[in-house]
Write an enzyme that holds these catalytic residues in place. Structure first.
Site, PDB file in Angstrom:
ATOM      1  N   LYS A  20       0.858  -1.183   0.000  1.00  3.54           N
ATOM      2  CA  LYS A  20       0.000   0.000   0.000  1.00  3.54           C
ATOM      3  C   LYS A  20       0.900   1.240   0.000  1.00  3.54           C
ATOM      4  O   LYS A  20       1.460   1.628   1.017  1.00  3.54           O
ATOM      5  CB  LYS A  20      -0.894  -0.009   1.251  1.00  3.54           C
ATOM      6  CG  LYS A  20      -1.989   1.027   1.186  1.00  3.54           C
ATOM      7  CD  LYS A  20      -1.745   2.100   2.235  1.00  3.54           C
ATOM      8  CE  LYS A  20      -2.654   3.272   2.029  1.00  3.54           C
ATOM      9  NZ  LYS A  20      -2.042   4.281   1.154  1.00  3.54           N
ATOM     10  N   GLU A  76       8.559   1.597  11.565  1.00  4.04           N
ATOM     11  CA  GLU A  76       9.670   2.553  11.459  1.00  4.04           C
ATOM     12  C   GLU A  76       9.041   3.926  11.477  1.00  4.04           C
ATOM     13  O   GLU A  76       8.438   4.354  10.505  1.00  4.04           O
ATOM     14  CB  GLU A  76      10.454   2.293  10.154  1.00  4.04           C
ATOM     15  CG  GLU A  76      11.907   2.773  10.234  1.00  4.04           C
ATOM     16  CD  GLU A  76      12.075   4.213   9.835  1.00  4.04           C
ATOM     17  OE1 GLU A  76      11.811   5.087  10.709  1.00  4.04           O
ATOM     18  OE2 GLU A  76      12.456   4.486   8.706  1.00  4.04           O
ATOM     19  N   CYS A 102      13.588  10.468   7.377  1.00  2.64           N
ATOM     20  CA  CYS A 102      13.300  10.065   8.766  1.00  2.64           C
ATOM     21  C   CYS A 102      14.505  10.225   9.671  1.00  2.64           C
ATOM     22  O   CYS A 102      14.364  10.550  10.835  1.00  2.64           O
ATOM     23  CB  CYS A 102      12.726   8.660   8.818  1.00  2.64           C
ATOM     24  SG  CYS A 102      13.681   7.454   7.932  1.00  2.64           S
ATOM     25  N   GLU A 114       8.526  15.602  15.623  1.00  3.67           N
ATOM     26  CA  GLU A 114       9.090  15.504  14.284  1.00  3.67           C
ATOM     27  C   GLU A 114       8.383  16.507  13.370  1.00  3.67           C
ATOM     28  O   GLU A 114       7.169  16.458  13.220  1.00  3.67           O
ATOM     29  CB  GLU A 114       8.899  14.090  13.721  1.00  3.67           C
ATOM     30  CG  GLU A 114       9.558  13.918  12.371  1.00  3.67           C
ATOM     31  CD  GLU A 114       9.450  12.500  11.835  1.00  3.67           C
ATOM     32  OE1 GLU A 114       8.337  11.949  11.837  1.00  3.67           O
ATOM     33  OE2 GLU A 114      10.474  11.951  11.398  1.00  3.67           O
TER      34      GLU A 114
HETATM   35  P1  NAD Z   1       1.185   8.429   7.708  1.00  2.51           P
HETATM   36  O1  NAD Z   1       1.618   7.586   8.845  1.00  2.51           O
HETATM   37  O2  NAD Z   1      -0.136   9.088   7.799  1.00  2.51           O
HETATM   38  O3  NAD Z   1       1.191   7.592   6.349  1.00  2.51           O
HETATM   39  C1  NAD Z   1       2.137   6.599   6.038  1.00  2.51           C
HETATM   40  C2  NAD Z   1       1.409   5.461   5.322  1.00  2.51           C
HETATM   41  O4  NAD Z   1       0.428   4.935   6.212  1.00  2.51           O
HETATM   42  C3  NAD Z   1       0.648   5.910   4.071  1.00  2.51           C
HETATM   43  O5  NAD Z   1       0.714   4.905   3.094  1.00  2.51           O
HETATM   44  C4  NAD Z   1      -0.769   6.060   4.582  1.00  2.51           C
HETATM   45  O6  NAD Z   1      -1.744   5.886   3.585  1.00  2.51           O
HETATM   46  C5  NAD Z   1      -0.840   4.920   5.579  1.00  2.51           C
HETATM   47  N1  NAD Z   1      -1.887   5.108   6.582  1.00  2.51           N
HETATM   48  C6  NAD Z   1      -2.437   6.268   7.003  1.00  2.51           C
HETATM   49  N2  NAD Z   1      -3.401   6.026   7.910  1.00  2.51           N
HETATM   50  C7  NAD Z   1      -3.445   4.684   8.080  1.00  2.51           C
HETATM   51  C8  NAD Z   1      -4.219   3.819   8.896  1.00  2.51           C
HETATM   52  N3  NAD Z   1      -5.165   4.285   9.710  1.00  2.51           N
HETATM   53  N4  NAD Z   1      -3.992   2.494   8.838  1.00  2.51           N
HETATM   54  C9  NAD Z   1      -3.031   2.000   8.025  1.00  2.51           C
HETATM   55  N5  NAD Z   1      -2.293   2.770   7.207  1.00  2.51           N
HETATM   56  C10 NAD Z   1      -2.483   4.107   7.240  1.00  2.51           C
HETATM   57  O7  NAD Z   1       2.274   9.474   7.452  1.00  2.51           O
HETATM   58  P2  NAD Z   1       2.238  10.581   6.318  1.00  2.51           P
HETATM   59  O8  NAD Z   1       0.900  11.205   6.140  1.00  2.51           O
HETATM   60  O9  NAD Z   1       2.895   9.990   5.127  1.00  2.51           O
HETATM   61  O10 NAD Z   1       3.133  11.634   7.021  1.00  2.51           O
HETATM   62  C11 NAD Z   1       2.714  12.201   8.251  1.00  2.51           C
HETATM   63  C12 NAD Z   1       3.871  12.302   9.188  1.00  2.51           C
HETATM   64  O11 NAD Z   1       4.534  11.040   9.312  1.00  2.51           O
HETATM   65  C13 NAD Z   1       4.952  13.235   8.707  1.00  2.51           C
HETATM   66  O12 NAD Z   1       4.696  14.530   9.034  1.00  2.51           O
HETATM   67  C14 NAD Z   1       6.150  12.673   9.393  1.00  2.51           C
HETATM   68  O13 NAD Z   1       6.236  13.188  10.691  1.00  2.51           O
HETATM   69  C15 NAD Z   1       5.902  11.213   9.489  1.00  2.51           C
HETATM   70  N6  NAD Z   1       6.617  10.450   8.449  1.00  2.51           N
HETATM   71  C16 NAD Z   1       7.711   9.772   8.814  1.00  2.51           C
HETATM   72  C17 NAD Z   1       8.405   9.056   7.866  1.00  2.51           C
HETATM   73  C18 NAD Z   1       9.607   8.293   8.230  1.00  2.51           C
HETATM   74  O14 NAD Z   1      10.372   7.903   7.350  1.00  2.51           O
HETATM   75  N7  NAD Z   1       9.824   8.012   9.462  1.00  2.51           N
HETATM   76  C19 NAD Z   1       7.999   9.033   6.557  1.00  2.51           C
HETATM   77  C20 NAD Z   1       6.864   9.739   6.198  1.00  2.51           C
HETATM   78  C21 NAD Z   1       6.183  10.430   7.171  1.00  2.51           C
END
Ligand code: NAD
Length: 495
Positions: free
Chosen positions: A189, A265, A300, A399
């Site tokens: 996904k 992660e 990250c 973050e």
């Molecule tokens: P997110 O956790 O919302 O999304 C990451 C993935 O999870 C996406 O594919 C999303 O569709 C999916 N997701 C969202 N809600 C879900 C749920 N309820 N159940 C299962 N999957 C779900 O993160 P984001 O919107 O991509 O970014 C938001 C914040 O996350 C950023 O501001 C940042 O702080 C953090 N982030 C961290 C990393 C990292 O590498 N550690 C990467 C991207 C984002």
């Protein structure tokens, strides 16, 4: 043609509407609904992706389960599976530039970095795990002579891989490589805002000979597709990179369903610690600037907290600010750009509001802090430095995931360690010193998964990458990553 000219021919190439990949077939969502894909470069609609539903996700899980049960992949001779994965890497390599440009148009990373970190890193990762397929052995236990204790390593079943926007191919390969090498089936996904290059890479897997149903891709919203995966009774493992909030939901869903394993992660607030005895403070400043501002901070492991020994604080910050000011922010498809776009409008607004809060809490806006290049329609932000940050300030604890650096002065080594460990996160960190003993003491004392010494960033697939504390569990990369996707089984044989 120069590389830049090739990139320029690809920058406006039309992108056909993208479909789901289920059981080897490209298909629309059962609802017929689609989502617009917005380019962070100019706010335009690039194309559409299928808006996967709960039913679509369940179909993908069922296809993955069938592929696992009938052994079409895990039952293949290891050498044959290796050949397919190596062929897959080759096909990606043949499309490297196209994939990098497609990814950049979708997620905004500067192309110079994307070429290396996206297809480049994915290819290396897939090759690494392909090679491991016929090199990882089971074990024979040191038992008494009248029994034989065999330790088998077996694929687990259906893996759900949930991927963020920042490095879809790199992080995708970190999950797909070991999961598939171990013989599992996968439902992938991608992020709502960075799915296009991953969809193409999944098609290439089929072309390389990966049997239908072994790798399925469902695009759509996290709260629909992600929730369906995490609540499924037929998914055995979830591997995830993204926010802590989603990580928590995954753990709750696991507890409420089949107690599937969740490897998370989750971001960081990594401390980059500069001692006055660092060998070359000018170089340290330049590398530290890149360590937070490349990919506009959407990394990250970004060194988002700078801890500087008080005696060199003012000079070092001035040097770092100079390096930051000279970074070229802008068109992500220009090879000279050093910091590309913020992935989406919501994230940009969040970054800007962090800058306001930081000042309201007592921080000083030393440099940057503004949206730039607004007339392009894209989402760009200046490299931003906040000084006088105290450990309890939001910008030192949360973050940002943007180009915002929080700077704090420290007095001595103990103070540096205390500050470095003063957040809920524990993903990465850095130390700059010419004292070898101090460097090793800091590596021991910093409660993180990765510590860089006299550099920041760059570890390759040979070493594990993962966090402690609320940065998650379960490591990507290296042979250790295979453990997430293999069960141990004991055979105890009376001779
Ligand atoms: P997110 O956790 O919302 O999304 C990451 C993935 O999870 C996406 O594919 C999303 O569709 C999916 N997701 C969202 N809600 C879900 C749920 N309820 N159940 C299962 N999957 C779900 O993160 P984001 O919107 O991509 O970014 C938001 C914040 O996350 C950023 O501001 C940042 O702080 C953090 N982030 C961290 C990393 C990292 O590498 N550690 C990467 C991207 C984002």
């Amino acid at each position: 043609m120069t590389e830049q000219a090739q990139i320029d021919t690809l920058r406006t190439k039309a992108i056909a509407p993208r479909k789901l990949l289920i059981d080897g077939q490209l298909c629309d969502s059962e609802t017929g609904q689609t989502d617009n894909v917005i380019s962070p470069l100019d706010g335009s609609v690039l194309t559409t992706t299928a808006a996967g539903s709960k039913g679509d996700t369940e179909r993908a899980i069922a296809a993955a389960r069938r592929a696992f049960d009938d052994k079409r992949w895990r039952g293949m001779p290891p050498a044959a599976r290796k050949k397919i994965m190596l062929r897959w890497a080759e096909l990606i390599e043949a499309e490297m530039l196209d994939l990098a440009v497609l990814g950049v148009r979708n997620n905004g990373t500067e192309i110079g970095m994307a070429l290396k970190a996206e297809p480049g890193s994915a290819i290396a990762t897939l090759r690494f795990y392909a090679e491991a397929i016929d090199k990882v052995y089971g074990e024979i236990a040191p038992t008494p002579g009248d029994v034989l204790g065999l330790i088998h390593r077996e694929p687990i079943g259906v893996v759900a891989a949930i991927i963020p926007w920042n490095f879809p191919l790199m992080i995708g390969a970190w999950k797909l490589g070991p999961a598939l090498a171990a013989g599992n089936s996968v439902v992938l996904k991608p992020s709502e805002t960075a799915s296009l290059s991953l969809l193409r890479v999944a098609e290439l897997a089929l072309e390389a000979g990966l049997p239908a149903g072994v790798l399925n891709v469902v695009t759509g919203e996290g709260r629909v597709v992600g929730e369906a995966l995490s609540h499924s009774m037929d998914v055995d493992v979830v591997v995830f990179t993204g926010s802590g909030a989603t990580g928590r939901r995954l753990l709750q869903a696991s507890a409420a369903s089949n107690m599937k394993r969740c490897y998370l992660e989750l971001g960081g607030k990594s401390a980059n610690v500069v001692f006055a005895d660092a060998k070359n403070l000018t170089e340290a400043a330049a590398v530290s600037a890149a360590g937070i501002f490349r990919n506009s901070g959407q990394v990250c492991v970004a060194g988002s907290r700078l801890l500087v020994e008080r005696s060199v604080h003012d000079d070092f910050v001035a040097e770092l600010a100079k390096a930051a000011k000279s970074m070229r922010v802008g068109d992500p498809l220009d090879l000279t750009t050093q910091a590309g776009a913020i992935n989406n409008a919501t994230q940009l607004a969040q970054n800007l509001s962090f800058v306001e809060t930081a000042q309201a809490e007592g921080g000083t806006l030393y440099q940057g802090g503004q949206r730039v290049l607004e007339d392009t329609g894209g989402y760009f932000m200046e490299p931003t430095i906040i000084t006088d940050v105290a450990a309890h300030h939001s910008v030192a604890q949360k973050e940002v995931f943007g180009p915002v650096l929080a700077v704090t002065a420290f007095e001595d080594e103990d103070d540096a360690i205390r500050l470095a460990n003063s957040t809920d996160y524990g993903l990465a960190g850095g130390v700059w010193t010419s004292d070898l003993s101090r460097a090793h003491r800091m590596v021991r004392e910093m409660h993180t998964g990765v510590v860089h010494v006299n550099t920041y960033g760059g570890p390759d697939v040979t070493v594990p990458m993962g966090g402690v504390k609320q940065s998650g569990n379960g490591h990507d990369k290296s042979l250790h990553a295979l453990d997430k996707f293999l069960d141990l089984k004991t055979a105890w044989v009376k001779l």
